[in-house]
Design a protein around this motif. Structure first.
Motif, mmCIF file in Angstrom:
data_model
loop_
_atom_site.group_PDB
_atom_site.id
_atom_site.type_symbol
_atom_site.label_atom_id
_atom_site.label_comp_id
_atom_site.label_asym_id
_atom_site.label_seq_id
_atom_site.Cartn_x
_atom_site.Cartn_y
_atom_site.Cartn_z
ATOM 1 N N SER A 248 0.087 -23.264 0.230
ATOM 2 C CA SER A 248 0.669 -23.126 -1.098
ATOM 3 C C SER A 248 2.148 -22.764 -1.032
ATOM 4 N N PRO A 249 2.863 -22.864 -2.160
ATOM 5 C CA PRO A 249 4.266 -22.432 -2.190
ATOM 6 C C PRO A 249 4.432 -20.937 -1.943
ATOM 7 N N ARG A 250 3.338 -20.168 -1.972
ATOM 8 C CA ARG A 250 3.390 -18.721 -1.747
ATOM 9 C C ARG A 250 3.225 -18.335 -0.280
ATOM 10 N N SER A 251 3.187 -19.298 0.609
ATOM 11 C CA SER A 251 2.791 -19.025 1.995
ATOM 12 C C SER A 251 3.693 -18.037 2.721
ATOM 13 N N SER A 252 4.955 -17.914 2.309
ATOM 14 C CA SER A 252 5.857 -16.982 2.981
ATOM 15 C C SER A 252 5.750 -15.564 2.437
ATOM 16 N N MET A 253 4.928 -15.374 1.396
ATOM 17 C CA MET A 253 4.733 -14.063 0.795
ATOM 18 C C MET A 253 3.387 -13.491 1.227
ATOM 19 N N PRO A 254 3.105 -12.219 0.897
ATOM 20 C CA PRO A 254 1.901 -11.578 1.438
ATOM 21 C C PRO A 254 0.595 -12.218 0.980
ATOM 22 N N LEU A 255 -0.377 -12.211 1.884
ATOM 23 C CA LEU A 255 -1.775 -12.497 1.557
ATOM 24 C C LEU A 255 -2.550 -11.219 1.854
ATOM 25 N N LEU A 256 -3.065 -10.567 0.830
ATOM 26 C CA LEU A 256 -3.807 -9.324 0.998
ATOM 27 C C LEU A 256 -5.260 -9.550 0.602
ATOM 28 N N GLU A 257 -6.168 -8.858 1.307
ATOM 29 C CA GLU A 257 -7.598 -9.057 1.109
ATOM 30 C C GLU A 257 -8.278 -7.737 0.796
ATOM 31 N N LEU A 258 -9.313 -7.808 -0.034
ATOM 32 C CA LEU A 258 -10.116 -6.626 -0.344
ATOM 33 C C LEU A 258 -11.563 -7.046 -0.528
ATOM 34 N N ASN A 259 -12.459 -6.399 0.219
ATOM 35 C CA ASN A 259 -13.891 -6.624 0.057
ATOM 36 C C ASN A 259 -14.401 -5.629 -0.972
ATOM 37 N N CYS A 260 -14.720 -6.118 -2.158
ATOM 38 C CA CYS A 260 -15.112 -5.236 -3.257
ATOM 39 C C CYS A 260 -16.415 -4.494 -2.961
ATOM 40 N N ALA A 261 -17.261 -5.076 -2.116
ATOM 41 C CA ALA A 261 -18.540 -4.440 -1.815
ATOM 42 C C ALA A 261 -18.398 -3.298 -0.813
ATOM 43 N N ALA A 262 -17.256 -3.204 -0.155
ATOM 44 C CA ALA A 262 -17.094 -2.214 0.918
ATOM 45 C C ALA A 262 -16.627 -0.863 0.413
ATOM 46 N N LEU A 263 -16.262 -0.766 -0.881
ATOM 47 C CA LEU A 263 -15.694 0.483 -1.403
ATOM 48 C C LEU A 263 -16.457 0.952 -2.628
ATOM 49 N N PRO A 264 -16.621 2.275 -2.789
ATOM 50 C CA PRO A 264 -17.164 2.785 -4.050
ATOM 51 C C PRO A 264 -16.187 2.518 -5.182
ATOM 52 N N ARG B 135 0.997 12.038 -3.875
ATOM 53 C CA ARG B 135 2.190 11.219 -4.023
ATOM 54 C C ARG B 135 1.794 9.836 -4.524
ATOM 55 N N ARG B 136 2.758 9.108 -5.005
ATOM 56 C CA ARG B 136 2.492 7.784 -5.564
ATOM 57 C C ARG B 136 2.007 6.825 -4.480
ATOM 58 N N LYS B 137 1.060 5.989 -4.850
ATOM 59 C CA LYS B 137 0.575 4.947 -3.940
ATOM 60 C C LYS B 137 0.577 3.608 -4.656
ATOM 61 N N GLU B 138 1.147 2.608 -4.022
ATOM 62 C CA GLU B 138 1.111 1.258 -4.575
ATOM 63 C C GLU B 138 -0.231 0.611 -4.265
ATOM 64 N N GLY B 139 -0.785 -0.071 -5.253
ATOM 65 C CA GLY B 139 -2.031 -0.785 -5.045
ATOM 66 C C GLY B 139 -1.795 -2.179 -4.484
ATOM 67 N N LEU B 140 -2.895 -2.853 -4.163
ATOM 68 C CA LEU B 140 -2.792 -4.192 -3.578
ATOM 69 C C LEU B 140 -2.155 -5.187 -4.549
ATOM 70 N N LEU B 141 -2.399 -5.018 -5.837
ATOM 71 C CA LEU B 141 -1.792 -5.931 -6.807
ATOM 72 C C LEU B 141 -0.274 -5.876 -6.724
ATOM 73 N N GLU B 142 0.257 -4.671 -6.589
ATOM 74 C CA GLU B 142 1.701 -4.503 -6.524
ATOM 75 C C GLU B 142 2.245 -5.011 -5.195
ATOM 76 N N ARG B 143 1.540 -4.722 -4.110
ATOM 77 C CA ARG B 143 2.000 -5.118 -2.779
ATOM 78 C C ARG B 143 1.911 -6.629 -2.574
ATOM 79 N N ALA B 144 1.023 -7.278 -3.320
ATOM 80 C CA ALA B 144 0.852 -8.731 -3.181
ATOM 81 C C ALA B 144 1.799 -9.519 -4.077
ATOM 82 N N HIS B 145 2.727 -8.830 -4.738
ATOM 83 C CA HIS B 145 3.656 -9.491 -5.677
ATOM 84 C C HIS B 145 4.335 -10.691 -5.013
ATOM 85 N N GLY B 146 4.238 -11.842 -5.667
ATOM 86 C CA GLY B 146 4.813 -13.072 -5.133
ATOM 87 C C GLY B 146 3.863 -13.835 -4.230
ATOM 88 N N GLY B 147 2.777 -13.181 -3.818
ATOM 89 C CA GLY B 147 1.850 -13.804 -2.879
ATOM 90 C C GLY B 147 0.466 -14.002 -3.468
#
Length: 465
Positions: A189-205, A226-238
């Protein structure tokens, strides 16, 4: 790795104090006392990170931020402001600032914020370094299949990958390779140079899943210091890949629906909407329509996810792919284990092809690896395969009323497929080996354990027949 930081502030004491603290943490420090100077240093030195005061003589910090972002949209810039300038800081965040610090701040808080920014920068560096290798590894052209349904699915996946924003829902049993297809879509995809982040929804409460997705502000819950960025924020552009999405709770489903509809979210404990640009790929081995009927999955979220549905067939529905896949895996483990296996005997290929593979490709991979660790090098024979595979075919033969009648075909498949003659099986296997080797007859003859001349003679005879 040492990163360079441009510190922009018109107060000399602040410049000295901040610079000293950053150098003690291993950062390389550049300074500028005005907006004009900051833009010059930013252009010439290209710092990794920028710490930028809002109140500056001449061009103010928000305008400097705007110009820096125009020059380099990926620039990571942190703003500094007095409490009374919070509105300006919010404006800066909308323009793409990474974060802001309210003066007076503790040096430790500033260092912690810069380290988080460094983690983001390191992620981008890794993505750039790895993207070409990943493109090659997860290329659609490397998917081994002769199955028509799988080929049609691949064509749809290729077209979906070209559309930058389209949401994709991958469906299929466990072990069919949904994660591999998600990676292939991202890297095509055109997003290939940006992050690809993964989350297994079944692995976490549920509570951890929500904080991983959306991040949190200090004080959002007991341990949120302290503040923590979530995966949605870290995956911006990807791309964000959410596996086993059917296990997501109703409350998180509602929040995810808002993200898909508005492209915004709010951190836990936060009040400021954060705009994001993320493609979502979801995967499940569940029947979401049944989950909707049982009230376990939101129908509106299902339709937002199901823009491009892709169904990956289980291995038992693509039997023609089993031996070519096994040969591909053999070549992989030959390299990884430093072995010299050459192929499968006809008896072993027969067992592989008629076993139902409830664990799909994941199970096939485990079987090939285990067999290659334990068996002698050369051709893998039926006796070297795990007992459960041999027992499965034996049990079907034992239960078949026609067993022992050499005049008829023997049904050894739970799908009703009948065994063919040995000559037909050999012909099929030869064609599978040729397909797996790209019609390289020299390589195919080595895997088959016959001389290239014999292979050519056999192919000519087959063609004549």
């Amino acid at each position: 790795m040492s990163y360079s930081v441009l510190v922009v502030d018109d107060e000399e004491l602040t410049l000295r104090t901040v610079s000293r603290g950053l150098r003690a943490e291993g950062f390389e420090v550049l300074t500028a006392p005005s907006g004009e100077d900051a833009l010059t240093v930013f252009t010439e030195e290209k710092p990794d990170l920028t710490l930028l005061d809002i109140v500056l003589p001449g061009i103010d910090g928000v305008e400097v931020l705007r110009r820096m972002k125009q020059a380099n949209p990926a620039a990571i810039i942190l703003m500094m402001s007095a409490y009374r300038m919070v509105d300006r800081a919010v404006e800066a965040m909308k323009l793409g600032a990474f974060d802001y610090l309210i003066k007076p701040f503790h040096l430790a808080d500033m260092i912690a914020t810069l380290h988080r920014a460094s983690e983001m920068l390191a992620l981008r560096v890794r993505v750039r370094d790895d993207v070409e290798q990943a493109r090659g590894r997860y290329d659609f052209g490397k998917v081994v299949t002769k199955n028509e349904a799988t080929r049609r699915m691949l064509e749809v996946a290729r077209k979906a990958a070209e559309s930058e924003h389209t949401t994709i829902l991958l469906q299929g049993e466990s072990g069919t390779g949904k994660s591999v297809f998600a990676k292939a879509i991202h890297y095509a995809s055109p997003r290939s140079s940006m992050p690809l982040l993964e989350l297994n929804c079944a692995a976490l409460p549920d509570t951890l899943l929500e904080s991983e997705l959306f991040g949190f502000e200090p004080g959002a819950f007991t341990d949120a210091r302290r503040r923590k960025e979530g995966l949605l924020e870290r995956a911006h552009g990807g791309t964000l890949f959410l596996d086993e999405i059917a296990t997501m709770s109703a409350s998180v489903q509602a929040k995810l629906l808002r993200v898909l509809e508005e492209s915004t979210f709010t951190r836990l404990g936060g009040t400021r909407p954060i705009k994001i640009n993320v493609r979502l790929i979801a995967a499940t081995n569940a029947d979401l329509k049944e989950s909707i009927a049982r009230g376990q999955f939101r129908e509106d979220l299902y339709y937002r996810l199901n823009v491009v549905p892709l169904y990956i067939p289980p291995l038992r529905e693509r039997k023609e792919d089993i031996v070519p896949l096994a040969l591909e895996l053999m070549q992989h483990f030959n390299r990884e284990l430093r072995k010299k296996f050459t192929g499968f005997t006809f008896a072993a290929a027969e067992l592989l092809q008629h076993y139902p593979w409830p664990g799909n490709i994941r199970e096939l991979k485990n079987v090939i690896e285990r067999t290659m660790i334990l068996a002698p090098e050369g051709d893998i024979d039926a006796a070297a395969l795990p007992e459960e595979i041999r027992d499965h075919v034996r049990s079907i033969r034992r239960d078949d009323p026609r067993d022992g009648d050499s005049s008829g075909d023997l049904d050894v498949s739970p799908t009703g497929r009948q065994l063919v003659t040995l000559r037909e099986l050999e012909d099929d296997y030869i064609q599978e080996v040729l397909a797996a080797t790209g019609n390289n007859k020299t390589q195919a003859s080595r895997i088959l354990g016959i001389h290239p001349t014999s292979l050519l003679r056999r192919l000519k005879k087959e063609h004549a027949d």
